[in-house]
Enzyme design. Sequence first.
Site, PDB file in Angstrom:
ATOM      1  N   ASP A 149      -5.005  -1.235  -4.589  1.00  0.00           N
ATOM      2  CA  ASP A 149      -4.838  -1.105  -3.134  1.00  0.00           C
ATOM      3  C   ASP A 149      -5.777  -2.119  -2.507  1.00  0.00           C
ATOM      4  O   ASP A 149      -6.559  -2.762  -3.210  1.00  0.00           O
ATOM      5  CB  ASP A 149      -5.162   0.325  -2.663  1.00  0.00           C
ATOM      6  CG  ASP A 149      -4.315   0.723  -1.454  1.00  0.00           C
ATOM      7  OD1 ASP A 149      -4.373   0.016  -0.437  1.00  0.00           O
ATOM      8  OD2 ASP A 149      -3.583   1.730  -1.534  1.00  0.00           O
ATOM      9  N   HIS A 237       0.266  -2.593   0.674  1.00  0.00           N
ATOM     10  CA  HIS A 237      -1.077  -2.181   0.220  1.00  0.00           C
ATOM     11  C   HIS A 237      -1.631  -3.186  -0.798  1.00  0.00           C
ATOM     12  O   HIS A 237      -2.256  -2.789  -1.787  1.00  0.00           O
ATOM     13  CB  HIS A 237      -1.025  -0.789  -0.411  1.00  0.00           C
ATOM     14  CG  HIS A 237      -0.889   0.321   0.590  1.00  0.00           C
ATOM     15  ND1 HIS A 237      -1.970   0.847   1.260  1.00  0.00           N
ATOM     16  CD2 HIS A 237       0.189   0.990   1.061  1.00  0.00           C
ATOM     17  CE1 HIS A 237      -1.554   1.805   2.078  1.00  0.00           C
ATOM     18  NE2 HIS A 237      -0.248   1.915   1.985  1.00  0.00           N
ATOM     19  N   GLU A 293       4.716   2.434   2.941  1.00  0.00           N
ATOM     20  CA  GLU A 293       4.078   1.857   4.118  1.00  0.00           C
ATOM     21  C   GLU A 293       4.110   0.331   4.197  1.00  0.00           C
ATOM     22  O   GLU A 293       3.141  -0.289   4.642  1.00  0.00           O
ATOM     23  CB  GLU A 293       2.619   2.339   4.212  1.00  0.00           C
ATOM     24  CG  GLU A 293       2.530   3.839   4.364  1.00  0.00           C
ATOM     25  CD  GLU A 293       1.123   4.354   4.611  1.00  0.00           C
ATOM     26  OE1 GLU A 293       0.921   5.026   5.618  1.00  0.00           O
ATOM     27  OE2 GLU A 293       0.224   4.088   3.779  1.00  0.00           O
TER      28      GLU A 293
END
Length: 659
Positions: A149, A237, A293
């Site tokens: 991440d 990410h 996301e």
Amino acid sequence: MRIFFISIILLGTSALAQVIPQPSHAEFGKGFYCGKTTSILLDDNAIDAISKATYSPDDEAYILDVTDSGIKITAESPIGRLRATQTLAQLTDAKGNVRHCHIKDHPAYAWRGAMIDVSRNFFTIDFLKKQIDVLARYKINRLHLHLTDAAGWRIEILRYPRLTKLGAFRTFNSWKTWWNGRPEYGGSSDPLRRKYVPAGSEGACGGYYTQKELRDLVLYAARRGITIIPEIEMPAHSEEVLTAYPELSCTHEPYKQADFCPGNVASYDFLEHVLEEVISIFPSHYIHIGGDEAAKASWRTCPLCAKKMQELGISDVDKLQSHFIAHFGRFLNKHGRQLIGWDEIIDSNLTPNTNIMVWRNADIATNAVNCGYNVILSPGSHCYFDTYQDAPPSQPEAGGGFTTLEKVYSFIPGEKLSQNERKKHITGIQGNLWTEYVPTPDIAEYMLYPRMLAIAEIGWNGTETKNYPDFRQRALKEVVLLRSMGVNCFDLSSEVGDRAESRSEVKHLARGCRVSYAPEAPYYKKAYSAAGDVTLTDGKRGGWNNNDGRWQGFISGREMRFDVTIDLGSSKAFSSVSTDFMQMCGPEIFYPEDYIVSISNDGSHFTELGRMHRDSMKTLNTEVTTFCVKKKARARFIRVQATPSAFSGWLFADEIVVK
Ligand code: ACM
Ligand code: ZN
């Protein structure tokens, strides 16, 4: 079923019959077996099956009989035998004795998972082994590691050394300071950042696992009945990757992009090479590729993305994400593995036996099942352990939310699915520990336990025989044991619980009165509408969870956004108008700066009665403050306005109390 007569070295001790997860069928006698004990060893076939997760829930079934003559385990497979020994470990008392029993047991779900985010904060292999020991006690059978991440790449990839050389270290040990400041990575070419130190000290921080360490971890876990599931985040990410290898983003600029460029063939080549090394380390059938996301913003203006979309005959970037994910689904299948991803991947035209990890909202399970996929449920509402587990003022800083042990335990996987769909499509349940606000191993354990015990209980026992008071009693005993074993478990016996004000309704003059929202002020946000227009006068006060259906959330900005008028029905005398506001800085919920009360008798001409001011100030933990104007008055209409804080964000209010 095969029968094994064994005696066992038992590590843990606990009061009798206080097993978590509770066996599906258990009878206890009065006598005790007090024989000598030796340990059970798994054979290589069993270790292989566990590290790949190729065994079924039926394979985990066992029958355990303890009599004067010894301990008899009946099981089809070695994994069933192992589960029996995990039950025995809990049934053995401090003297090493086991009460006579007959237990017939099997799990409700195949997947009973725990996720630890080792990117936002790095945790050592020793820490992970300690957690495996604890999780195994409760028959958790998957440890999902969020290995990559923005905050750090944690897995050695031989072909791309800059991933760890640069991307495994960040310039501040506090994630919050780093992320909210100017996130940078610490490369060894910079002499100032050569000194890598663990979180909790000054300077750069981070770390990564070598392939050798991870292979050893896989084996360690398999011996205890746990499969390690690696997660490599894509396409989003990925700030750390795209700073180490900026040519893989749409703009080729370091420190600018979170998303890979799905129009560039180099992105696919790179990730395939990474996955090949991941596959060589982790035998797990399932490989998690994230998929959550993605902002996709750079994809809209990137010439390579435009070209790719033209080639594919698609016009929107969501379809480009679907193409990207489906590509890696096929890639993993070619290597005999199966893709698993967060619920944003549902639209990706994946092979039917794909598992979707549901996180945004438990109801998304229905969409996934309608597309023919299987689901693992880990919704933020019940299964995210970066939230407060008790009254926030008594707790270390968390990411927000309020998820007590009872709340986790109350979860019903696939509640809106039919019995048949549940049976066919729910693979299991998982508790997730995101670690933005978890800087140390001690805090990680504090957030994990005892909440992970509720995941173990639902995962093994299902939800048909739920009984929270009984489970809480068993959990209380386990907490004492875990703490005595050096696990920094939250002390459940000291639990304060939800906000006292939320436990009973408040009686006041405006209760049940009509509330109108100023048309020029944006309405309360749909996602946080609570009970709609009646929320602010329904007598119900909010708890510590801003999403508990009692707190109404208003989109802020610097303009006036909270502007409501109450009609008391007739002119009435009162002496105070007060409203509780919540502040939870992680998700940008802030107190108002000014609280203004005005009154009117005709509903159109208002005079200010009074106001209260509070300087904007960030706080660590979730708080609630009462904003109040105290002044004797008589009126039919009361207008309450609140100006947003200097930080913008959200305003959350539960009730306007008129007394
Ligand atoms: C997630 O919480 N973004 C999976
Ligand atoms: Zn692009």
